[in-house]
Design an enzyme around this catalytic site. Sequence first.
Site, PDB file in Angstrom:
ATOM      1  N   CYS A 196       0.857  -1.185   0.000  1.00  7.93           N
ATOM      2  CA  CYS A 196       0.000   0.000   0.000  1.00  7.93           C
ATOM      3  C   CYS A 196       0.894   1.235   0.000  1.00  7.93           C
ATOM      4  O   CYS A 196       1.843   1.304   0.787  1.00  7.93           O
ATOM      5  CB  CYS A 196      -0.893  -0.012   1.236  1.00  7.93           C
ATOM      6  SG  CYS A 196      -1.953   1.437   1.365  1.00  7.93           S
ATOM      7  N   HIS A 238      -8.716  -3.620  -2.579  1.00 13.50           N
ATOM      8  CA  HIS A 238      -7.810  -2.764  -1.806  1.00 13.50           C
ATOM      9  C   HIS A 238      -8.242  -1.291  -1.895  1.00 13.50           C
ATOM     10  O   HIS A 238      -8.346  -0.601  -0.871  1.00 13.50           O
ATOM     11  CB  HIS A 238      -6.384  -2.953  -2.349  1.00 13.50           C
ATOM     12  CG  HIS A 238      -5.344  -2.178  -1.632  1.00 13.50           C
ATOM     13  ND1 HIS A 238      -4.365  -2.763  -0.856  1.00 13.50           N
ATOM     14  CD2 HIS A 238      -5.113  -0.835  -1.559  1.00 13.50           C
ATOM     15  CE1 HIS A 238      -3.592  -1.821  -0.332  1.00 13.50           C
ATOM     16  NE2 HIS A 238      -4.018  -0.642  -0.756  1.00 13.50           N
ATOM     17  N   GLU A 239      -8.513  -0.833  -3.118  1.00 10.89           N
ATOM     18  CA  GLU A 239      -8.866   0.588  -3.303  1.00 10.89           C
ATOM     19  C   GLU A 239     -10.251   0.891  -2.742  1.00 10.89           C
ATOM     20  O   GLU A 239     -10.479   1.944  -2.144  1.00 10.89           O
ATOM     21  CB  GLU A 239      -8.780   0.978  -4.780  1.00 10.89           C
ATOM     22  CG  GLU A 239      -7.414   0.771  -5.428  1.00 10.89           C
ATOM     23  CD  GLU A 239      -6.264   1.388  -4.639  1.00 10.89           C
ATOM     24  OE1 GLU A 239      -6.461   2.409  -3.964  1.00 10.89           O
ATOM     25  OE2 GLU A 239      -5.154   0.806  -4.678  1.00 10.89           O
ATOM     26  N   HIS A 255     -10.125   1.534   0.855  1.00  9.81           N
ATOM     27  CA  HIS A 255      -9.654   2.880   1.194  1.00  9.81           C
ATOM     28  C   HIS A 255     -10.827   3.856   1.314  1.00  9.81           C
ATOM     29  O   HIS A 255     -10.799   4.776   2.139  1.00  9.81           O
ATOM     30  CB  HIS A 255      -8.691   3.404   0.121  1.00  9.81           C
ATOM     31  CG  HIS A 255      -7.259   3.013   0.330  1.00  9.81           C
ATOM     32  ND1 HIS A 255      -6.564   3.331   1.477  1.00  9.81           N
ATOM     33  CD2 HIS A 255      -6.377   2.357  -0.463  1.00  9.81           C
ATOM     34  CE1 HIS A 255      -5.316   2.876   1.368  1.00  9.81           C
ATOM     35  NE2 HIS A 255      -5.180   2.275   0.207  1.00  9.81           N
TER      36      HIS A 255
HETATM   37 ZN    ZN Z   1      -3.463   1.301  -0.304  1.00 11.61          ZN
END
Ligand code: ZN
Length: 188
Positions: free
Chosen positions: A99, A141-142, A145
Amino acid sequence: MPIRPICITGNPVLHTKALEVTVFDENLQQLVLDMFETMDEAPGVGLAAPQVGVNLRVFVYDWDAEDSSPQRGVVINPTLELSEIPDGPADLDAESEGCLSIPGERFPLRRADRAILRGVDLDRAPVHIEATGWFARIFQHEFDHLNGILYADRLEEIHKAECQKIVVERGWGKDGLSWLPGEEHLEG
Ligand code: ZN
């Protein structure tokens, strides 16, 4: 300011649920342009708006899969539909991800193998992508966020402890830290 500083874990914007985009104006266009440049310079395969300190539901991605054509784009106000996440410990070699907000580190994490991403682009045209493997992992993953979740939050206990140790050693985990892609050193 095309390349923007990337927030490091501990910055509250990374740990807060981002807001729906309601205004599609030139500020949003500039943000997305800057996010592409920042992602490319980092370099990374994805970047979410909170990582550049903007609390909006936007991410960009750039994934050059060996078995398909390069995929690059932006999604705004996304939803994500996932296949089941497999049981068991994550594989150190095959499932380690990183990340840009925990720069230089990688830890293994189980993810769903299939993901369906829906949302809109800058013209409010629908985005609909069915992804598998690493491309699906990037979306997960995004998307996390945008909900204030870092992959570090999802790690198995043993890896989470290791990651936390590094965060402490580096002096991360507090407000106001960022780094600027293209510069050699991390800066506060
Ligand atoms: Zn990340």
